[in-house]
Design an enzyme around this catalytic site. Structure first.
Site, PDB file in Angstrom:
ATOM      1  NE  ARG A  40      45.051  33.963  42.182  1.00 51.03           N
ATOM      2  CZ  ARG A  40      45.727  33.724  43.307  1.00 51.03           C
ATOM      3  NH1 ARG A  40      46.643  32.795  43.349  1.00 51.03           N
ATOM      4  NH2 ARG A  40      45.477  34.444  44.384  1.00 51.03           N
ATOM      5  CE  LYS A 104      41.370  41.561  42.006  1.00 47.13           C
ATOM      6  NZ  LYS A 104      41.311  40.114  41.771  1.00 47.13           N
ATOM      7  NE  ARG A 238      41.771  40.080  50.915  1.00 46.47           N
ATOM      8  CZ  ARG A 238      41.901  39.430  49.768  1.00 46.47           C
ATOM      9  NH1 ARG A 238      43.024  39.542  49.075  1.00 46.47           N
ATOM     10  NH2 ARG A 238      40.945  38.687  49.300  1.00 46.47           N
TER      11      ARG A 238
HETATM   12  P1  ATP Z   1      42.800  37.504  46.056  1.00 43.76           P
HETATM   13  O1  ATP Z   1      42.574  38.993  45.992  1.00 43.76           O
HETATM   14  O2  ATP Z   1      42.065  36.831  47.145  1.00 43.76           O
HETATM   15  O3  ATP Z   1      44.253  37.127  45.898  1.00 43.76           O
HETATM   16  P2  ATP Z   1      42.604  37.177  43.411  1.00 43.76           P
HETATM   17  O4  ATP Z   1      42.924  38.612  43.314  1.00 43.76           O
HETATM   18  O5  ATP Z   1      43.624  36.190  43.050  1.00 43.76           O
HETATM   19  O6  ATP Z   1      42.104  36.914  44.827  1.00 43.76           O
HETATM   20  P3  ATP Z   1      41.253  36.520  41.112  1.00 43.76           P
HETATM   21  O7  ATP Z   1      40.866  35.113  41.102  1.00 43.76           O
HETATM   22  O8  ATP Z   1      42.449  36.983  40.362  1.00 43.76           O
HETATM   23  O9  ATP Z   1      41.321  36.950  42.608  1.00 43.76           O
HETATM   24  O10 ATP Z   1      40.049  37.414  40.615  1.00 43.76           O
HETATM   25  C1  ATP Z   1      38.734  37.158  41.071  1.00 43.76           C
HETATM   26  C2  ATP Z   1      38.339  38.174  42.135  1.00 43.76           C
HETATM   27  O11 ATP Z   1      38.460  39.504  41.623  1.00 43.76           O
HETATM   28  C3  ATP Z   1      36.875  38.053  42.510  1.00 43.76           C
HETATM   29  O12 ATP Z   1      36.735  37.149  43.567  1.00 43.76           O
HETATM   30  C4  ATP Z   1      36.482  39.479  42.900  1.00 43.76           C
HETATM   31  O13 ATP Z   1      36.789  39.744  44.242  1.00 43.76           O
HETATM   32  C5  ATP Z   1      37.383  40.326  42.078  1.00 43.76           C
HETATM   33  N1  ATP Z   1      36.754  40.846  40.851  1.00 43.76           N
HETATM   34  C6  ATP Z   1      35.879  40.238  40.006  1.00 43.76           C
HETATM   35  N2  ATP Z   1      35.590  41.008  38.962  1.00 43.76           N
HETATM   36  C7  ATP Z   1      36.303  42.157  39.129  1.00 43.76           C
HETATM   37  C8  ATP Z   1      36.441  43.352  38.374  1.00 43.76           C
HETATM   38  N3  ATP Z   1      35.809  43.544  37.215  1.00 43.76           N
HETATM   39  N4  ATP Z   1      37.265  44.311  38.864  1.00 43.76           N
HETATM   40  C9  ATP Z   1      37.929  44.151  40.012  1.00 43.76           C
HETATM   41  N5  ATP Z   1      37.840  43.049  40.770  1.00 43.76           N
HETATM   42  C10 ATP Z   1      37.040  42.053  40.335  1.00 43.76           C
END
Ligand code: ATP
Length: 240
Positions: A40, A104, A238
């Site tokens: 995102r 994640k 968070r």
């Molecule tokens: P936030 O946690 O701030 O809400 P988000 O979860 O919405 O952000 P996304 O845009 O869905 O974030 O995913 C991108 C983020 O996921 C990256 O900024 C990084 O921190 C994390 N990320 C990137 N690649 C991976 C991966 N392979 N596995 C887990 N996390 C990852």
């Protein structure tokens, strides 16, 4: 659904978005490797060849964009339920991450494009970590989860199970909207009842207890000032 597999591409979401104006039927685009995976708000999704599933599904909603706000969360339910059945239980973090043991495991990015006839093409992008080498985790910059036993599963069977879950979800969502998924989302909610902070570009916007989502997919937060409802814009949640 037409299934296409490519060895490598920048981003399967970007590819399908570019093709959306010419699409006439749903397409699943699977990339063995993605070199510029997107998250995102311009964030990136990182992966290494052979260590993750990266794919996007283009799906047409005849009614246009109206009512699609909860779609990323419904996709989260589909993905979490399928992964839970095939592997180990997973949870959802609002708005649309899949967590395993608090880290994640999978990311979801839903992008939309309105067609000339007013219908919406939604591009549902998914990345699932199968293996998480230390070097990749270092590049990500926070701890991440993986499901190694899925890496040993037959890849076609795995993709078929995921596609089934997604197609079923998209059809149900088109009919009933997110209200059909609220209870299922809340059961999978990783942080239900837990103290959380909501960040807007790094700044704390709200603090409170996470109370699940409403029937449009908004997050319910019980704060000292009462209950607030949060729309998934570019805000991040968070644990406190
Ligand atoms: P936030 O946690 O701030 O809400 P988000 O979860 O919405 O952000 P996304 O845009 O869905 O974030 O995913 C991108 C983020 O996921 C990256 O900024 C990084 O921190 C994390 N990320 C990137 N690649 C991976 C991966 N392979 N596995 C887990 N996390 C990852």
């Amino acid at each position: 659904v037409a299934v296409e597999v490519v060895a490598q591409t920048g981003s399967t979401n970007a590819d399908l978005l570019a093709r959306a104006p010419q699409l006439t039927a749903p397409v699943l685009l699977v990339a063995e490797h993605q070199t510029a995976g997107r998250g995102r708000a311009g964030r990136s999704w990182l992966s290494e060849p052979g260590h993750s599933l990266t794919f996007s599904l283009a799906w047409r909603f005849a009614g246009g964009l109206r009512g699609l706000a909860g779609l990323p969360l419904a996709i989260g339910v589909a993905l979490a339920e399928t992964l839970g059945k095939l592997g180990q239980p997973v949870q959802l973090k609002w708005p649309n991450d899949v967590l395993k043991d608090g880290d994640k495991l999978a990311g979801i990015l839903v992008e939309t494009q309105v067609a000339a006839d007013g219908a919406a093409w939604t591009i549902v992008g998914i990345g699932v970590n199968l293996v998480m080498p230390d070097a990749l985790e270092d590049r990500i910059g926070r701890s991440a989860a993986a499901m190694p036993w899925l890496a040993r599963m037959d890849r076609d069977e795995l993709m078929a199970a995921l596609l089934d879950g997604l197609a079923e979800t998209l059809a149900l969502f088109a009919r009933d909207g997110f209200s059909a998924f609220v209870a299922r989302w809340n059961v999978l909610h990783a942080w239900q009842g837990r103290p959380v902070v909501l960040l807007d570009r790094g700044e704390v916007q709200h603090e409170g207890l996470a109370a699940g989502v409403d029937d449009t997919g908004r997050l319910l937060l019980d704060t000292a000032a009462g209950r607030v409802t949060i729309v998934a814009g570019d805000v991040s949640l968070r644990t406190r």
